[in-house]
Design a protein around this motif. Structure first.
Motif, PDB file in Angstrom:
ATOM      1  N   ALA B  21      44.227  24.801  -0.224  1.00 57.94           N
ATOM      2  CA  ALA B  21      43.668  26.058  -0.730  1.00 57.94           C
ATOM      3  C   ALA B  21      44.725  26.807  -1.550  1.00 57.94           C
ATOM      4  O   ALA B  21      44.431  27.336  -2.627  1.00 57.94           O
ATOM      5  N   ILE B  22      45.981  26.810  -1.041  1.00 55.01           N
ATOM      6  CA  ILE B  22      47.043  27.555  -1.733  1.00 55.01           C
ATOM      7  C   ILE B  22      47.356  26.904  -3.085  1.00 55.01           C
ATOM      8  O   ILE B  22      47.413  27.576  -4.122  1.00 55.01           O
ATOM      9  N   PHE B  23      47.535  25.571  -3.100  1.00 52.89           N
ATOM     10  CA  PHE B  23      47.888  24.910  -4.356  1.00 52.89           C
ATOM     11  C   PHE B  23      46.750  24.994  -5.371  1.00 52.89           C
ATOM     12  O   PHE B  23      46.978  25.187  -6.567  1.00 52.89           O
ATOM     13  N   SER B  24      45.498  24.856  -4.899  1.00 50.50           N
ATOM     14  CA  SER B  24      44.356  24.955  -5.817  1.00 50.50           C
ATOM     15  C   SER B  24      44.292  26.357  -6.413  1.00 50.50           C
ATOM     16  O   SER B  24      44.074  26.526  -7.621  1.00 50.50           O
ATOM     17  N   SER B  25      44.491  27.373  -5.565  1.00 57.23           N
ATOM     18  CA  SER B  25      44.441  28.746  -6.060  1.00 57.23           C
ATOM     19  C   SER B  25      45.562  28.989  -7.067  1.00 57.23           C
ATOM     20  O   SER B  25      45.347  29.629  -8.104  1.00 57.23           O
ATOM     21  N   ALA B  26      46.765  28.447  -6.757  1.00 61.04           N
ATOM     22  CA  ALA B  26      47.897  28.632  -7.666  1.00 61.04           C
ATOM     23  C   ALA B  26      47.601  27.973  -9.007  1.00 61.04           C
ATOM     24  O   ALA B  26      47.871  28.541 -10.073  1.00 61.04           O
ATOM     25  N   SER B  27      47.009  26.770  -8.960  1.00 65.97           N
ATOM     26  CA  SER B  27      46.668  26.057 -10.195  1.00 65.97           C
ATOM     27  C   SER B  27      45.677  26.869 -11.027  1.00 65.97           C
ATOM     28  O   SER B  27      45.851  27.048 -12.238  1.00 65.97           O
ATOM     29  N   LEU B  28      44.644  27.387 -10.363  1.00 68.89           N
ATOM     30  CA  LEU B  28      43.634  28.209 -11.050  1.00 68.89           C
ATOM     31  C   LEU B  28      44.274  29.473 -11.621  1.00 68.89           C
ATOM     32  O   LEU B  28      44.004  29.863 -12.764  1.00 68.89           O
ATOM     33  N   PHE B  29      45.168  30.088 -10.832  1.00 74.70           N
ATOM     34  CA  PHE B  29      45.815  31.332 -11.250  1.00 74.70           C
ATOM     35  C   PHE B  29      46.657  31.118 -12.508  1.00 74.70           C
ATOM     36  O   PHE B  29      46.513  31.842 -13.495  1.00 74.70           O
ATOM     37  N   PHE B  30      47.521  30.079 -12.479  1.00 75.45           N
ATOM     38  CA  PHE B  30      48.397  29.848 -13.631  1.00 75.45           C
ATOM     39  C   PHE B  30      47.602  29.440 -14.864  1.00 75.45           C
ATOM     40  O   PHE B  30      48.016  29.691 -15.990  1.00 75.45           O
ATOM     41  N   MET B  31      46.442  28.773 -14.653  1.00 71.29           N
ATOM     42  CA  MET B  31      45.635  28.363 -15.799  1.00 71.29           C
ATOM     43  C   MET B  31      44.910  29.558 -16.408  1.00 71.29           C
ATOM     44  O   MET B  31      44.849  29.705 -17.624  1.00 71.29           O
ATOM     45  N   SER B  32      44.374  30.432 -15.575  1.00 73.31           N
ATOM     46  CA  SER B  32      43.553  31.511 -16.141  1.00 73.31           C
ATOM     47  C   SER B  32      44.364  32.747 -16.490  1.00 73.31           C
ATOM     48  O   SER B  32      43.819  33.700 -17.033  1.00 73.31           O
ATOM     49  N   MET B  33      45.699  32.732 -16.213  1.00 67.88           N
ATOM     50  CA  MET B  33      46.518  33.890 -16.560  1.00 67.88           C
ATOM     51  C   MET B  33      46.572  34.043 -18.079  1.00 67.88           C
ATOM     52  O   MET B  33      46.456  35.146 -18.605  1.00 67.88           O
ATOM     53  N   GLY B  34      46.745  32.909 -18.787  1.00 70.25           N
ATOM     54  CA  GLY B  34      46.616  32.967 -20.243  1.00 70.25           C
ATOM     55  C   GLY B  34      45.126  32.947 -20.549  1.00 70.25           C
ATOM     56  O   GLY B  34      44.393  32.171 -19.963  1.00 70.25           O
ATOM     57  N   ILE B  35      44.662  33.793 -21.465  1.00 67.55           N
ATOM     58  CA  ILE B  35      43.215  33.865 -21.674  1.00 67.55           C
ATOM     59  C   ILE B  35      42.716  32.757 -22.596  1.00 67.55           C
ATOM     60  O   ILE B  35      41.551  32.681 -22.911  1.00 67.55           O
ATOM     61  N   GLN B  36      43.630  31.862 -23.030  1.00 67.86           N
ATOM     62  CA  GLN B  36      43.219  30.842 -23.998  1.00 67.86           C
ATOM     63  C   GLN B  36      42.671  29.581 -23.357  1.00 67.86           C
ATOM     64  O   GLN B  36      42.419  28.611 -24.041  1.00 67.86           O
ATOM     65  N   PHE B  37      42.540  29.562 -22.034  1.00 69.97           N
ATOM     66  CA  PHE B  37      42.277  28.288 -21.371  1.00 69.97           C
ATOM     67  C   PHE B  37      40.976  27.623 -21.811  1.00 69.97           C
ATOM     68  O   PHE B  37      40.838  26.427 -21.762  1.00 69.97           O
ATOM     69  N   TYR B  38      39.988  28.435 -22.276  1.00 68.16           N
ATOM     70  CA  TYR B  38      38.700  27.836 -22.622  1.00 68.16           C
ATOM     71  C   TYR B  38      38.699  27.153 -23.984  1.00 68.16           C
ATOM     72  O   TYR B  38      37.676  26.681 -24.439  1.00 68.16           O
ATOM     73  N   SER B  39      39.863  27.101 -24.644  1.00 66.40           N
ATOM     74  CA  SER B  39      39.883  26.446 -25.953  1.00 66.40           C
ATOM     75  C   SER B  39      40.009  24.928 -25.843  1.00 66.40           C
ATOM     76  O   SER B  39      39.875  24.218 -26.822  1.00 66.40           O
ATOM     77  N   TYR B  40      40.303  24.406 -24.656  1.00 67.07           N
ATOM     78  CA  TYR B  40      40.386  22.955 -24.491  1.00 67.07           C
ATOM     79  C   TYR B  40      39.501  22.517 -23.322  1.00 67.07           C
ATOM     80  O   TYR B  40      39.527  23.139 -22.259  1.00 67.07           O
ATOM     81  N   THR B  41      38.769  21.431 -23.537  1.00 67.48           N
ATOM     82  CA  THR B  41      37.837  20.952 -22.510  1.00 67.48           C
ATOM     83  C   THR B  41      38.563  20.662 -21.200  1.00 67.48           C
ATOM     84  O   THR B  41      38.062  20.990 -20.119  1.00 67.48           O
ATOM     85  N   ALA B  42      39.765  20.051 -21.308  1.00 68.24           N
ATOM     86  CA  ALA B  42      40.478  19.656 -20.098  1.00 68.24           C
ATOM     87  C   ALA B  42      40.818  20.873 -19.240  1.00 68.24           C
ATOM     88  O   ALA B  42      40.740  20.814 -18.006  1.00 68.24           O
ATOM     89  N   PHE B  43      41.177  21.987 -19.894  1.00 70.38           N
ATOM     90  CA  PHE B  43      41.545  23.189 -19.139  1.00 70.38           C
ATOM     91  C   PHE B  43      40.310  23.782 -18.451  1.00 70.38           C
ATOM     92  O   PHE B  43      40.373  24.206 -17.292  1.00 70.38           O
ATOM     93  N   CYS B  44      39.172  23.790 -19.177  1.00 72.16           N
ATOM     94  CA  CYS B  44      37.929  24.292 -18.574  1.00 72.16           C
ATOM     95  C   CYS B  44      37.539  23.433 -17.372  1.00 72.16           C
ATOM     96  O   CYS B  44      37.093  23.944 -16.340  1.00 72.16           O
ATOM     97  N   TYR B  45      37.731  22.126 -17.531  1.00 74.77           N
ATOM     98  CA  TYR B  45      37.403  21.189 -16.451  1.00 74.77           C
ATOM     99  C   TYR B  45      38.251  21.485 -15.213  1.00 74.77           C
ATOM    100  O   TYR B  45      37.747  21.532 -14.094  1.00 74.77           O
ATOM    101  N   LEU B  46      39.561  21.712 -15.432  1.00 80.82           N
ATOM    102  CA  LEU B  46      40.451  22.030 -14.310  1.00 80.82           C
ATOM    103  C   LEU B  46      39.974  23.286 -13.595  1.00 80.82           C
ATOM    104  O   LEU B  46      39.909  23.326 -12.356  1.00 80.82           O
ATOM    105  N   VAL B  47      39.605  24.307 -14.376  1.00 83.62           N
ATOM    106  CA  VAL B  47      39.154  25.564 -13.774  1.00 83.62           C
ATOM    107  C   VAL B  47      37.877  25.337 -12.958  1.00 83.62           C
ATOM    108  O   VAL B  47      37.746  25.828 -11.826  1.00 83.62           O
ATOM    109  N   THR B  48      36.953  24.532 -13.508  1.00 83.79           N
ATOM    110  CA  THR B  48      35.697  24.245 -12.791  1.00 83.79           C
ATOM    111  C   THR B  48      35.977  23.536 -11.467  1.00 83.79           C
ATOM    112  O   THR B  48      35.446  23.906 -10.411  1.00 83.79           O
TER     113      THR B  48
END
Lengths: 152, 152
Positions: B21-48
């Motif tokens: 839970a902690i590592f998944s949350s950290a991964s989501l946090f670091f990915m969505s901190m920059g607001i550009q994450f939705y510009s690449y499919t792979a990043f959106c997939y990680l968030v999903t």
């Protein structure tokens, strides 16, 4: 003793191994046909992993073919463990390579620069698709053999 | 009946779930901190995928915590099968997301354009690393529970 279809030394296993060898070779072929593959780490990684997967599948296909021919399947627990762990590690590596390749192709397709002529890019896509199929078959082999393990 | 450390309803399993839970949350946090994450499919997939992995790990952490508290571990084969298959599917999805993210970051770092300021790119790298750790723990949980299955 029951025989699990798809476990080592059966006709189904022989077909699975042949499928793995064919899809891995196809993936390697489509990737290395364009000479630009070494410009991205993910593509080099795919080529390396396929270079491991092809001899592994091919060797086990020969073992399975021989077992079917002489009607004497392998039933040593140690050898089966090595095959299961090997298949499992290889399937993780192939999945990683396939996902990396697919996502890099996706980035190249949507970038504005002319990184990737359509004809080359579609080759990379086919290569990634073949790697996914190879992953699926490798994982199936691993699961079928794992299913056999407790009955030994 | 033997107790496998790391299987459902043990202290080790509770720690594993918390780690996931902690590592998944950290991964989501670091990915969505920059607001550009939705510009690449792979990043959106990680968030999903992380949006799936966090509630799954958190729910199972609560179940494990409760089992440890009341000293009554789950031993129903059906429930254990659901947990094993769920963990396994999730680990495959997380591995795919982690590899895709890592390879896209690699492409962005080595491209000539200014796609990726170093500060943003290092965030994506940390996110991918956290996803790999989350994959490792999820897969461990799945294997520990699989080990327990034949003894039920």
């Amino acid at each position: 003793m029951e025989v699990v279809p798809g476990s080592v030394g059966t006709n189904a296993s022989f077909s699975l191994r042949l499928g793995q060898a064919i899809f891995s070779s196809a993936s390697l072929f489509f990737m290395s046909m364009g000479i630009q593959f070494y410009s991205y780490t993910a593509f080099c990684y795919l080529v390396t992993i396929m270079g491991l997967a092809i001899p592994w599948s091919f060797t086990l296909a020969i073992v399975d073919g021989y077992s079917v021919f002489v009607k004497c399947p392998i039933r040593q627990q140690g050898i089966l463990m090595i095959i299961i762990v090997g298949d499992w590690v290889l399937s993780v590596l192939i999945l990683g390579a396939a996902c990396s390749t697919a996502s890099v192709v996706d980035v190249l397709l949507h970038s504005n620069g002319s990184y990737c002529p359509p004809r080359v890019c579609s080759r990379y896509q086919i290569s990634a698709a073949m790697a996914f199929l190879s992953w699926f078959l490798t994982m199936s082999s691993s699961l079928f053999n794992l299913w056999l393990l407790p009955s030994l």
